[in-house]
Design a protein around this motif. Structure first.
Motif, PDB file in Angstrom:
ATOM      1  N   LEU A  37       1.713  -3.273   0.356  1.00 35.46           N
ATOM      2  CA  LEU A  37       2.329  -4.073  -0.703  1.00 35.46           C
ATOM      3  C   LEU A  37       3.131  -3.181  -1.642  1.00 35.46           C
ATOM      4  O   LEU A  37       2.638  -2.166  -2.133  1.00 35.46           O
ATOM      5  N   THR A  38       4.382  -3.557  -1.852  1.00 34.66           N
ATOM      6  CA  THR A  38       5.198  -2.850  -2.847  1.00 34.66           C
ATOM      7  C   THR A  38       5.914  -3.899  -3.682  1.00 34.66           C
ATOM      8  O   THR A  38       5.915  -5.073  -3.336  1.00 34.66           O
ATOM      9  N   GLY A  39       6.527  -3.467  -4.744  1.00 38.29           N
ATOM     10  CA  GLY A  39       7.248  -4.431  -5.555  1.00 38.29           C
ATOM     11  C   GLY A  39       8.259  -3.764  -6.467  1.00 38.29           C
ATOM     12  O   GLY A  39       8.250  -2.546  -6.659  1.00 38.29           O
ATOM     13  N   ARG A  41      10.542  -4.725 -10.252  1.00 36.53           N
ATOM     14  CA  ARG A  41      10.892  -5.670 -11.316  1.00 36.53           C
ATOM     15  C   ARG A  41      12.360  -6.055 -11.144  1.00 36.53           C
ATOM     16  O   ARG A  41      13.205  -5.164 -11.019  1.00 36.53           O
ATOM     17  N   GLN A 100       3.742   5.397 -10.728  1.00 40.29           N
ATOM     18  CA  GLN A 100       2.900   4.225 -10.477  1.00 40.29           C
ATOM     19  C   GLN A 100       1.476   4.594 -10.051  1.00 40.29           C
ATOM     20  O   GLN A 100       0.645   3.715  -9.826  1.00 40.29           O
ATOM     21  N   ASP A 111      -1.542  -8.344  -7.995  1.00 41.99           N
ATOM     22  CA  ASP A 111      -0.542  -8.319  -6.911  1.00 41.99           C
ATOM     23  C   ASP A 111      -1.091  -7.620  -5.672  1.00 41.99           C
ATOM     24  O   ASP A 111      -0.969  -8.109  -4.549  1.00 41.99           O
ATOM     25  N   ILE A 112      -1.663  -6.450  -5.920  1.00 45.26           N
ATOM     26  CA  ILE A 112      -2.096  -5.600  -4.801  1.00 45.26           C
ATOM     27  C   ILE A 112      -3.301  -6.209  -4.087  1.00 45.26           C
ATOM     28  O   ILE A 112      -3.326  -6.319  -2.865  1.00 45.26           O
ATOM     29  N   VAL A 137      -0.074   1.357  -0.713  1.00 42.98           N
ATOM     30  CA  VAL A 137       0.897   0.976  -1.741  1.00 42.98           C
ATOM     31  C   VAL A 137       1.916   2.111  -1.903  1.00 42.98           C
ATOM     32  O   VAL A 137       1.624   3.123  -2.538  1.00 42.98           O
ATOM     33  N   GLN A 163       6.250  -9.608 -14.182  1.00 44.70           N
ATOM     34  CA  GLN A 163       6.146  -8.285 -14.794  1.00 44.70           C
ATOM     35  C   GLN A 163       7.432  -7.937 -15.545  1.00 44.70           C
ATOM     36  O   GLN A 163       7.384  -7.333 -16.613  1.00 44.70           O
ATOM     37  N   ALA A 214       8.769  -8.806  -8.679  1.00 43.55           N
ATOM     38  CA  ALA A 214       7.814  -8.966  -9.787  1.00 43.55           C
ATOM     39  C   ALA A 214       8.507  -9.504 -11.037  1.00 43.55           C
ATOM     40  O   ALA A 214       8.695  -8.794 -12.030  1.00 43.55           O
ATOM     41  N   GLN A 245      -0.639  -6.133 -12.003  1.00 47.55           N
ATOM     42  CA  GLN A 245      -0.267  -5.406 -10.777  1.00 47.55           C
ATOM     43  C   GLN A 245      -1.469  -5.245  -9.843  1.00 47.55           C
ATOM     44  O   GLN A 245      -1.327  -5.273  -8.620  1.00 47.55           O
TER      45      GLN A 245
END
Ligand code: TRP
Length: 383
Positions: A29-31, A33, A175, A160-161, A169, A67, A64, A157
């Motif tokens: 999982l990545t994201g 903003r 991060q 999210d994960i 991740v 976020q 995100a 977050q």
């Protein structure tokens, strides 16, 4: 380059059974903003890794937007517009929607509920200690006026994960504190549940050093010193020409410095011909290679990289309904997993509503709360 190492970093899986059993499939999982266009720094630091991971693992990329609102609440329509732009950037660089899932955070309300539950497992002191959040607070000059949502975004977050049950991740080093806080929450939750409920995750750090902005400072949207993946050719050319090199390197014949020279940082990141870059560095150091010639090479390298991205972006932009459809599907898929996780977490907090003796149909009671407690058994008969 960060493109080949990630796939080989997984821990040994079960004994090999065929060619692709050598790499254990993980949930990634990545994201990002959605606060502006992705630039070359993103490409070198995270997009290349994602391109390499998407066929080996189950990868979800989260846009995100919630976020983003934690420090952009005054600009909601900008955030909204950037959601689609971000999706375009992903697809244009080659994120394959049949291999990666792209999801929108705000389309998954389970994440908000998970966040609220996780907040019971985190202290304010712990939130205030997160070094990245501290730095961001200082950078934004919030002082004491920190938006509460901003202070707790690491918890969102973590939602999210964990909602994806992610084990890997891929992130930048800034991060790492978020991954650490996520695992703390996972451990507290397991402690509370008396069993391992959700997997802990590992960060996957890109091995590409952070790409500087054209002026040698940290690349940032507000400084306008980054080169967007969607930048027009003349903009790319202008930015390359403005790049910081070596102020002591006045004539081509002067010896020049390679360290701290932005043009070489970009050539290191993007020029596929490593040997030639080494030769160029040697002659630059020796004296005899001018900035103009050096920059011309970088222009060609960036043009070769960005031209196909630009073309693909233009094609895709013409069909925004296709992109919206794809985002809807990705969000729905991610939501399904999140709903399962939320069910488990609610249970840990004894929030299983089916066990509440409200009498009659609970669903009816939640939808028509004014009827709760009223004896309706005879109403229909009398009406
Ligand atoms: N905080 C990340 C950033 O600013 C974006 C993000 C949101 C993220 N949710 C995530 C990253 C989950 C990794 C995993 O870049």
């Amino acid at each position: 380059m960060g493109s080949s190492s990630p796939v080989s970093q997984s821990t040994p899986g079960p004994p090999s059974r065929g060619a692709d059993a050598a790499v254990r499939r993980e949930v990634v999982l990545t994201g990002d903003r959605p606060t502006g266009p992705l630039h070359l720094g993103h490409f070198a630091g995270s997009l290349r890794t994602r391109l390499a991971l998407q066929h080996e693992h189950d990868q979800t990329i989260l846009i995100a937007d919630l976020q983003a609102l934690t420090d952009n609440a005054g600009r909601p329509t900008d955030v909204r517009r950037n959601v689609l732009e971000l999706a375009l950037d992903y697809l244009a660089v080659g994120i394959d929607p049949t291999a990666s899932t792209i999801a929108i955070q705000s389309g998954i309300p389970e994440l908000a509920e998970l966040t609220v539950l996780y907040l019971n497992l985190v202290t304010v002191a712990r939130l205030e200690r997160n070094p990245t959040v501290r730095e961001e607070i200082a950078l934004r000059g919030f002082g004491r006026a920190i938006p509460a949502g901003f202070l707790l975004y690491p918890v969102s977050q973590a939602a999210d994960i964990t909602a994806a049950r992610a084990t890997l991740v891929p992130v930048g080093s800034d991060q790492l504190p978020m991954v650490e806080q996520t695992n703390e929450i996972v451990r507290r939750l397991s402690h509370l549940a008396g069993r391992s409920l959700l997997p802990e995750c590992r960060p996957l750090l890109s091995d590409t050093p952070r790409l500087p902005g054209v002026d040698g400072r940290k690349a940032s949207k507000s400084l306008g010193n980054a080169i967007a993946l969607s930048a027009a050719p003349n903009e790319v050319r202008a930015k390359v020409r403005a790049m910081f090199t070596d102020p002591g390197h006045l004539r081509a014949s002067d010896p020049g410095r390679v360290e701290g020279n932005v043009v070489f940082a970009y050539l290191d990141a993007f020029d596929p011909d490593r040997a030639t870059v080494q030769d160029l560095k040697a002659s630059y150091r020796r004296g005899g290679l001018g900035d103009v010639a050096l920059k011309r090479r970088l222009e060609d390298v960036l043009d070769a990289l960005l031209a196909p991205i630009r073309v693909r972006r233009r094609e895709l932009a013409g069909d925004s309904s296709a992109i919206e459809g794809l985002l809807r599907t990705g969000t729905a898929r991610t939501r399904e997993t999140a709903a399962g996780v939320l069910r488990d977490v609610r249970e840990v907090f004894a929030l299983d509503l089916s066990t509440i003796p409200v009498g009659g149909d609970w669903d009816h009671a939640t939808r028509f709360p004014e009827n709760v407690g009223r004896d309706t058994t005879h109403e229909e008969a009398t009406e």
